[in-house]
Write an enzyme that holds these catalytic residues in place. Structure first.
Site, PDB file in Angstrom:
ATOM      1  N   PHE A 156       0.984  -1.308  -0.406  1.00 11.77           N
ATOM      2  CA  PHE A 156       0.195  -0.249  -0.077  1.00 11.77           C
ATOM      3  C   PHE A 156       1.055   0.903   0.048  1.00 11.77           C
ATOM      4  O   PHE A 156       1.587   1.618   1.093  1.00 11.77           O
ATOM      5  CB  PHE A 156      -0.652  -0.262   1.054  1.00 11.77           C
ATOM      6  N   LEU A 158       1.752   4.755  -0.031  1.00 15.34           N
ATOM      7  CA  LEU A 158       0.606   6.336  -0.273  1.00 15.34           C
ATOM      8  C   LEU A 158       1.931   7.003   0.447  1.00 15.34           C
ATOM      9  O   LEU A 158       2.170   8.012  -0.509  1.00 15.34           O
ATOM     10  CB  LEU A 158       0.256   5.963   0.945  1.00 15.34           C
ATOM     11  N   SER A 165       1.723  12.391   7.050  1.00 12.47           N
ATOM     12  CA  SER A 165       0.461  12.511   7.578  1.00 12.47           C
ATOM     13  C   SER A 165      -0.179  13.840   6.579  1.00 12.47           C
ATOM     14  O   SER A 165      -1.810  13.402   6.922  1.00 12.47           O
ATOM     15  CB  SER A 165       0.867  13.585   8.864  1.00 12.47           C
ATOM     16  N   GLY A 198       5.844  -1.183   3.185  1.00  3.70           N
ATOM     17  CA  GLY A 198       5.983  -2.680   3.851  1.00  3.70           C
ATOM     18  C   GLY A 198       5.556  -3.376   3.266  1.00  3.70           C
ATOM     19  O   GLY A 198       5.124  -3.110   2.206  1.00  3.70           O
ATOM     20  N   GLN A 352       4.339  -4.303  43.055  1.00  3.61           N
ATOM     21  CA  GLN A 352       3.436  -5.183  41.982  1.00  3.61           C
ATOM     22  C   GLN A 352       2.848  -5.191  41.174  1.00  3.61           C
ATOM     23  O   GLN A 352       1.742  -5.256  39.881  1.00  3.61           O
ATOM     24  CB  GLN A 352       4.421  -6.213  42.143  1.00  3.61           C
ATOM     25  N   GLY A 428      16.101  -8.192  36.522  1.00  2.00           N
ATOM     26  CA  GLY A 428      16.963  -8.368  35.379  1.00  2.00           C
ATOM     27  C   GLY A 428      16.654  -9.348  34.309  1.00  2.00           C
ATOM     28  O   GLY A 428      17.838  -8.839  33.182  1.00  2.00           O
ATOM     29  N   GLU A 451       0.221   4.214   9.796  1.00  2.00           N
ATOM     30  CA  GLU A 451      -0.564   4.638   9.388  1.00  2.00           C
ATOM     31  C   GLU A 451      -1.136   5.861  10.186  1.00  2.00           C
ATOM     32  O   GLU A 451      -2.304   6.149  10.587  1.00  2.00           O
ATOM     33  CB  GLU A 451      -1.667   3.452  10.092  1.00  2.00           C
TER      34      GLU A 451
END
Length: 700
Positions: A156, A158, A165, A198, A352, A428, A451
């Site tokens: 695609f 563009l 953008s 891509g 956590q 770690g 995109e």
């Protein structure tokens, strides 16, 4: 074709291996199998298991710990794997129409294995394929067959080197020549080269190329999509007039070949124009069913919504994988305790819990939203395909565009922040590449950019909302939309009069509380943004400057709050529907409330600034409610992960394996990667290590 998984629940949802995670699994308040069946359904679970089993049993998909493939080898292997997915024929074109949710399910399964594979498949089928299907006509149906047989491989195109953008500034041209009945595709200079595309780097044979359409007389009709062959399918050599290449190594997703292309007066047949929004007669006359140029432009870029919804789904995949690894690690990693002799799992620590469990809730909420938005998109595309040009269809397109434009930023940013939190929460060990958190972080990173840059996309959503309010002020119009995402705004004045009146934590443990607050917040931000915009214009700012000056403190938070409200609303309705099994209502209600309140808590300053919150108690209640929900969900965390985590082969993380044997799995993986077992001839003299060596050699 891959063999379908047969058998009952035991084959479909087998028990997990016994081990250190058993204690948490025994404490769960619900059956993980029941939740999996409710969330996915038996048919979908069987579909996913078929895919995972095929990958695990195919040598082409074998994991190679410690193997650092060259860039070319990785991209070649990724293409071969993509080709094999089509050979398995997991999902036919007929199945796509019959069970559309299997499309994102297949892509999610591939994404769990490797983001590069999912992206490659997605770009060929959903982005390239959807562009041909939704922007083309009957004369282009032959391409659909070739896409799924992989006679051609697509991309695609563009974005250009100098414009991404700002699509209206795209400079590639397509001049129509009536003498030969051809379009001439041309890049005026290197800045107009198609860039970051891509699949274009090494493997694409065809591209949907966006170019400005000119007819005789040099009349320009704006951006239109064309199917252009860029390589010979047999040799993969460039077609005459096409310069195409690979962009090189990226920060992540290096199995995907992003590329560039320039066109030097490349002639393509008149029928190459994807002509649903506009066509050119053989004589050179432009015709279009859309009289409104803006509407025509919007339809031409409709394929971007498909890409954004798919990226949303892939971001959720990355978050699911990271949170599965981190929570299984946290349930088996023991550090410190009430006495020197007794150590407790780090998941028992509130710190956590509050670091990880909100992201678990986010994974569930955003996953549901991505599925529901995909179905909305399917409805839109079916309307386009049937020639529906009703006012409702146009409004549905605008609403989905607004939701997808904010949905991609919310999901990709949530995943990026969540993956980083998971990496740190694993200490770690989380930094070790083999445990995959670093790969997930790097592979998710581009979701924030391609995109559409996230911050730029959010302006699309805020502009949509501002347009609705302007229509209301100007014409007294009601707030109505096909998906009802904005209908609550009809009560805009009365909502702004509301205040936060919850005084206890117990009363706050429901997503309905957050829903009310979010509705107020969106109304407040919409009013403030509208007033700021008008104030800027009255002070002499141009429309361009006025909108820019509204983004940082107004438009951006407005778009995010609106999308968060939509996600919260849809998940709240989903978990409170009558068909939810009684045994699942409590845990799903807590997930919904946690995501809603945690997301809302990040807007506390705005809630105070606008007067919805007042005094210390409101903020304290909200904070305490989030901590309480984390505590309540702690014992369910492992079972909730079991529902969303893929098999160990796919998860591919020693510290996240389902048996919970954290140290054995990590030690064995490190020894295998270092190849120390091959030369540790002195080990047998330490009798304590004999069973360990035997176990490791049989495992590895």
């Amino acid at each position: 074709m891959a063999p379908t998984v047969e058998g009952g629940d035991a084959a479909l949802l087998p028990e997990f291996p016994r081990g250190p995670l058993d204690a948490y699994r025994a404490r769960a308040s619900f059956s993980w199998k029941e939740l999996a069946l409710f969330t996915e359904g038996e048919d979908m679970l069987r579909f996913k298991k078929t895919i995972f089993s095929a990958l695990e049993n195919d040598p082409l998909f074998a994991r190679s710990p410690g193997a650092d493939l060259s860039l070319d080898k990785y991209r070649e292997l990724n293409f071969l794997r993509c080709k094999r997915i089509f050979e398995y024929d997991f999902l036919s074109v007929e199945d796509m129409f019959k069970s559309p949710l299997k499309v994102p399910a297949l892509i999610q399964c591939l994404g769990m294995y490797d983001s590069s594979l999912a992206a490659k498949y997605l770009l060929h089928t959903l982005v390239f394929g959807s562009a041909v299907y939704s922007s083309g006509s009957e004369r282009h149906l032959t391409y659909i067959q070739k896409i799924f047989s992989m006679e051609i491989f697509g991309c695609f195109a563009l974005t250009e080197l100098s414009h991404g953008s700002n699509t209206k500034a795209i400079r590639t041209t397509a001049h129509y020549d009536p003498a030969t009945k051809e379009f001439i595709i041309h890049s005026p200079d290197f800045e107009a080269a198609k860039f970051w595309v891509g699949n274009m780097g090494k493997t694409a044979t065809h591209a949907v190329v966006f170019a400005k359409l000119h007819v005789p007389g040099d009349q320009c009709h704006g951006l239109h999509p064309f199917i252009v062959q860029i390589r010979d399918p047999k040799t993969l050599l460039p077609m005459p007039g096409v310069m195409v290449g690979d962009m090189g190594k990226k920060l992540g997703q290096n199995g995907l070949d992003n590329g560039f292309a320039m066109f030097h007066k490349v002639r393509v047949p008149r029928q190459s124009l994807l002509n649903r929004m506009g066509d050119v007669t053989p004589e050179g006359t432009y015709v279009s069913p859309f009289k409104d140029v803006r509407q025509r432009f919007g339809v031409s870029l409709g394929g971007l919504s498909s890409g954004r919804v798919s990226i949303l789904s892939l971001a959720v995949v990355n978050l699911k994988l990271a949170i599965a690894i981190a929570l299984r690690f946290s349930a088996t990693r023991r550090q410190f305790g009430p006495t020197q002799e007794e150590e407790i799992a780090v998941l028992e620590y509130p710190m956590q819990q509050c670091r990880l469990l909100p992201y678990l809730a986010a994974a569930y909420a955003l996953d549901h939203f991505s599925k529901s938005l995909f179905l909305d998109l399917v409805e839109l595309q079916r309307g386009h395909a049937s020639g529906d040009r009703s006012a409702r269809q146009a409004e549905l397109g605008r609403e989905i565009h607004a939701l997808a434009s904010a949905g991609k930023p919310l999901a990709s940013w949530t995943a990026q922040q969540g993956i980083q939190e998971c990496r740190e929460a694993c200490g770690g060990h989380g930094y070790l590449a083999m445990n995959r958190l670093g790969v997930l972080r790097d592979d998710n990173d581009p979701n924030c950019t391609y995109e559409g840059d996230n911050n730029v996309l959010l302006q699309q959503t805020s502009n949509y909302l501002l347009g609705l309010l302007a229509h209301r002020v100007r014409d007294g119009a009601c707030f109505r939309s096909p998906l009802k995402s904005v209908d609550f705004l009809d009560a805009y004045p009365s909502i702004l009069d509301q205040k936060f009146e919850v005084s206890s934590v117990a009363d706050c443990l429901d997503s309905a509380v957050a829903l009310a607050a979010y509705k107020w917040l969106v109304c407040y931000l919409l009013r403030e943004t509208y007033q700021k915009l008008n104030q800027e214009k009255r002070s002499g700012s141009s429309d361009f400057d006025a909108r820019n000056n509204c983004q940082v403190s107004h438009g951006r938070p407005l778009a995010l709050a609106f999308l968060e409200l939509t996600v919260v609303q849809r998940f709240h309705e989903h978990v409170h529907q009558p068909c939810v099994p009684p045994s699942l209502r409590a845990v799903l209600g807590r997930l919904s409330a946690l995501y809603a309140l945690w997301s809302l808590s990040r807007h506390a300053a705005l809630l105070y600034r606008g007067g919805y919150f007042s005094g210390e108690q409101a903020g304290e209640v909200l904070e305490s409610a989030v901590l309480a929900l984390c505590s309540q969900l702690k014992d369910d965390a492992v079972a909730l992960v079991d529902v969303i985590a893929p098999p160990d082969f796919v998860l591919d993380s020693p510290i996240g394996r389902a048996d919970g044997e954290l140290y054995k799995n990590l030690w064995g993986a490190v020894l295998q990667e270092s190849k120390v077992l091959e030369r540790a001839s002195w080990w047998p003299e330490f009798s304590v290590n004999k069973p360990v060596i035997g176990s490791l050699k049989s495992k590895l």
